[in-house]
Motif scaffolding. Sequence first.
Motif, mmCIF file in Angstrom:
data_model
loop_
_atom_site.group_PDB
_atom_site.id
_atom_site.type_symbol
_atom_site.label_atom_id
_atom_site.label_comp_id
_atom_site.label_asym_id
_atom_site.label_seq_id
_atom_site.Cartn_x
_atom_site.Cartn_y
_atom_site.Cartn_z
ATOM 1 N N GLY A 33 2.379 11.757 -10.152
ATOM 2 C CA GLY A 33 0.980 12.658 -10.765
ATOM 3 C C GLY A 33 0.573 13.681 -9.937
ATOM 4 O O GLY A 33 1.610 14.090 -9.072
ATOM 5 N N LYS A 34 -0.495 14.295 -10.388
ATOM 6 C CA LYS A 34 -1.023 15.618 -9.431
ATOM 7 C C LYS A 34 -1.446 15.154 -8.045
ATOM 8 O O LYS A 34 -2.533 14.340 -8.132
ATOM 9 N N ILE A 35 -1.006 15.719 -7.079
ATOM 10 C CA ILE A 35 -1.752 15.673 -5.821
ATOM 11 C C ILE A 35 -3.357 15.815 -5.932
ATOM 12 O O ILE A 35 -3.895 15.255 -5.004
ATOM 13 N N ALA A 36 -3.612 16.905 -6.452
ATOM 14 C CA ALA A 36 -5.240 17.529 -6.624
ATOM 15 C C ALA A 36 -6.016 16.241 -7.103
ATOM 16 O O ALA A 36 -7.059 16.382 -6.582
ATOM 17 N N ILE A 37 -5.458 15.356 -7.865
ATOM 18 C CA ILE A 37 -6.541 14.246 -8.284
ATOM 19 C C ILE A 37 -6.281 12.888 -7.518
ATOM 20 O O ILE A 37 -7.141 12.404 -6.906
ATOM 21 N N LEU A 38 -4.953 12.622 -7.074
ATOM 22 C CA LEU A 38 -4.658 11.367 -6.492
ATOM 23 C C LEU A 38 -5.111 11.674 -5.180
ATOM 24 O O LEU A 38 -5.448 10.446 -4.607
ATOM 25 N N SER A 39 -4.675 12.612 -4.394
ATOM 26 C CA SER A 39 -4.909 12.619 -2.979
ATOM 27 C C SER A 39 -6.586 12.218 -2.604
ATOM 28 O O SER A 39 -6.722 11.343 -1.741
ATOM 29 N N PRO A 40 -7.463 12.754 -3.185
ATOM 30 C CA PRO A 40 -8.968 12.560 -2.896
ATOM 31 C C PRO A 40 -8.926 11.030 -3.237
ATOM 32 O O PRO A 40 -9.929 10.282 -2.692
ATOM 33 N N ILE A 41 -8.480 10.433 -4.276
ATOM 34 C CA ILE A 41 -8.791 9.184 -4.678
ATOM 35 C C ILE A 41 -8.248 8.226 -3.622
ATOM 36 O O ILE A 41 -9.101 7.383 -3.141
ATOM 37 N N PHE A 42 -7.161 8.455 -3.067
ATOM 38 C CA PHE A 42 -6.647 7.425 -1.919
ATOM 39 C C PHE A 42 -7.382 7.790 -0.915
ATOM 40 O O PHE A 42 -7.603 6.784 -0.055
ATOM 41 N N ALA A 43 -7.837 8.871 -0.390
ATOM 42 C CA ALA A 43 -8.460 9.290 0.996
ATOM 43 C C ALA A 43 -10.149 8.687 0.782
ATOM 44 O O ALA A 43 -10.419 8.234 2.031
ATOM 45 N N SER A 44 -10.493 8.305 -0.389
ATOM 46 C CA SER A 44 -11.837 7.677 -0.338
ATOM 47 C C SER A 44 -11.763 6.170 0.013
ATOM 48 O O SER A 44 -12.913 5.566 0.152
ATOM 49 N N PHE A 45 -10.710 5.750 0.366
ATOM 50 C CA PHE A 45 -10.519 4.136 0.787
ATOM 51 C C PHE A 45 -11.606 3.894 2.001
ATOM 52 O O PHE A 45 -12.166 2.873 2.327
ATOM 53 N N VAL B 94 0.798 -1.108 -0.079
ATOM 54 C CA VAL B 94 0.055 -0.163 -0.021
ATOM 55 C C VAL B 94 0.945 1.320 0.032
ATOM 56 O O VAL B 94 0.596 2.063 -0.762
ATOM 57 N N TYR B 95 1.898 1.245 0.799
ATOM 58 C CA TYR B 95 2.768 2.581 1.021
ATOM 59 C C TYR B 95 3.357 2.486 -0.430
ATOM 60 O O TYR B 95 3.687 3.540 -0.919
ATOM 61 N N LEU B 96 4.111 1.616 -1.015
ATOM 62 C CA LEU B 96 4.710 1.626 -2.054
ATOM 63 C C LEU B 96 4.189 1.962 -3.061
ATOM 64 O O LEU B 96 4.562 3.145 -3.881
ATOM 65 N N PHE B 97 2.800 1.487 -3.609
ATOM 66 C CA PHE B 97 1.979 2.232 -4.740
ATOM 67 C C PHE B 97 1.690 3.400 -4.414
ATOM 68 O O PHE B 97 1.630 4.364 -5.329
ATOM 69 N N ALA B 98 1.473 4.012 -3.018
ATOM 70 C CA ALA B 98 0.824 5.337 -2.826
ATOM 71 C C ALA B 98 1.913 6.184 -3.012
ATOM 72 O O ALA B 98 1.827 7.341 -3.911
ATOM 73 N N TYR B 99 3.032 6.043 -2.661
ATOM 74 C CA TYR B 99 4.288 6.890 -2.845
ATOM 75 C C TYR B 99 4.460 6.935 -4.282
ATOM 76 O O TYR B 99 4.907 8.118 -4.712
ATOM 77 N N LYS B 100 4.495 6.031 -5.139
ATOM 78 C CA LYS B 100 4.985 5.744 -6.480
ATOM 79 C C LYS B 100 4.049 6.806 -7.132
ATOM 80 O O LYS B 100 4.410 7.607 -7.994
ATOM 81 N N GLY B 101 2.685 6.662 -6.896
ATOM 82 C CA GLY B 101 1.499 7.291 -7.273
ATOM 83 C C GLY B 101 1.737 8.753 -7.361
ATOM 84 O O GLY B 101 1.678 9.718 -8.014
ATOM 85 N N PHE B 102 1.922 9.261 -5.907
ATOM 86 C CA PHE B 102 2.283 10.715 -5.745
ATOM 87 C C PHE B 102 3.486 11.053 -6.233
ATOM 88 O O PHE B 102 3.349 12.601 -6.619
ATOM 89 N N GLU B 103 4.451 10.273 -6.429
ATOM 90 C CA GLU B 103 5.765 11.002 -7.088
ATOM 91 C C GLU B 103 5.353 11.225 -8.519
ATOM 92 O O GLU B 103 5.825 12.163 -8.975
#
Length: 298
Positions: free
Chosen positions: A98-110, A87-96
């Motif tokens: 792409g755009k936090i504006a899009i990615l952060s709400p997606i992850f927060a939705s879990f 979970v940490y690995l994929f989240a970190y790679k994603g944030f590295e």
Amino acid sequence: MNHELFIAVIAGLGGMFGWGFSEFATKKAVDRIGTISSLVWAHVLGSIILFLVVLANVYIFKNSFALPTDLYDWLGLIFFGSLQSLVYLFAYKGFEKGKIAILSPIFASFTGWVALLSVLVFGEVLKINLIPALILIFSGVILLNLDPVGWRTKRIRIIGTPGVKEIAIATALAVIWTLGWDKFSEAKDWMLYSFLMFIFMTISAYVISRFNKVDLTKVNSGTWRFLWLIGIGEAVAYLAISLGYASTSFTSVVAILSGASSLPTIILARVFLKEKVAAIQTIGSLIVILGIIFLSIS
């Protein structure tokens, strides 16, 4: 508020503040030594802290414990430790990427998915008066993770945006981990199991670092205080949520409250780093606080 709900609320708040402090310190550590190195060292230090907590529980509070004897339990601990590292690995790679504006709400939705599946699939029973409070908190969490500046960027899209695939995987794995850990840790020694799971998570993080050929020795003296803060925050968070999942039936309450970790992160960044808080994040903060108040008087 009944006793079980009180424990769930305290556990959720422990997760929220633990991960909030961890996320705040992670921003500083990652800038200095990178994501994977920060992940490994923070979990090593978190393991030390959890070991000391277990020792204190035995020698100071005179509580006994017994290591698992069932192969199923050991395999489960290895599985959940490894899964959380992914979970940490994929989240970190994603944030590295792409755009936090899009990615952060997606992850927060879990947390919302956890609550929904817990009720619809696993039969969690929620009192009707708890639902508005949880909806408020979840809505506030999404607002906290929105970046209005990023969303105003022209031609911004979700599909095809760099990092979305990784964040989607991290989100799905986080849902699986949370629901699975809830069922696995039920009626078990939550403190011992948190420690053992964390050990396997640390080992998995180290294996990932070896696979990626990360040099773990390049840690300057100024970074250690942030790594200790991450370790402390992570230890507190996992102890808290494990208590909530093992001792109560309020999976949704623990998951959604602990998922509001952006609130303390934003407050700490505002106080110590003098970062500006967007109006939408201020509104989100107030909504989360209002939801917590409603939850506490339910």
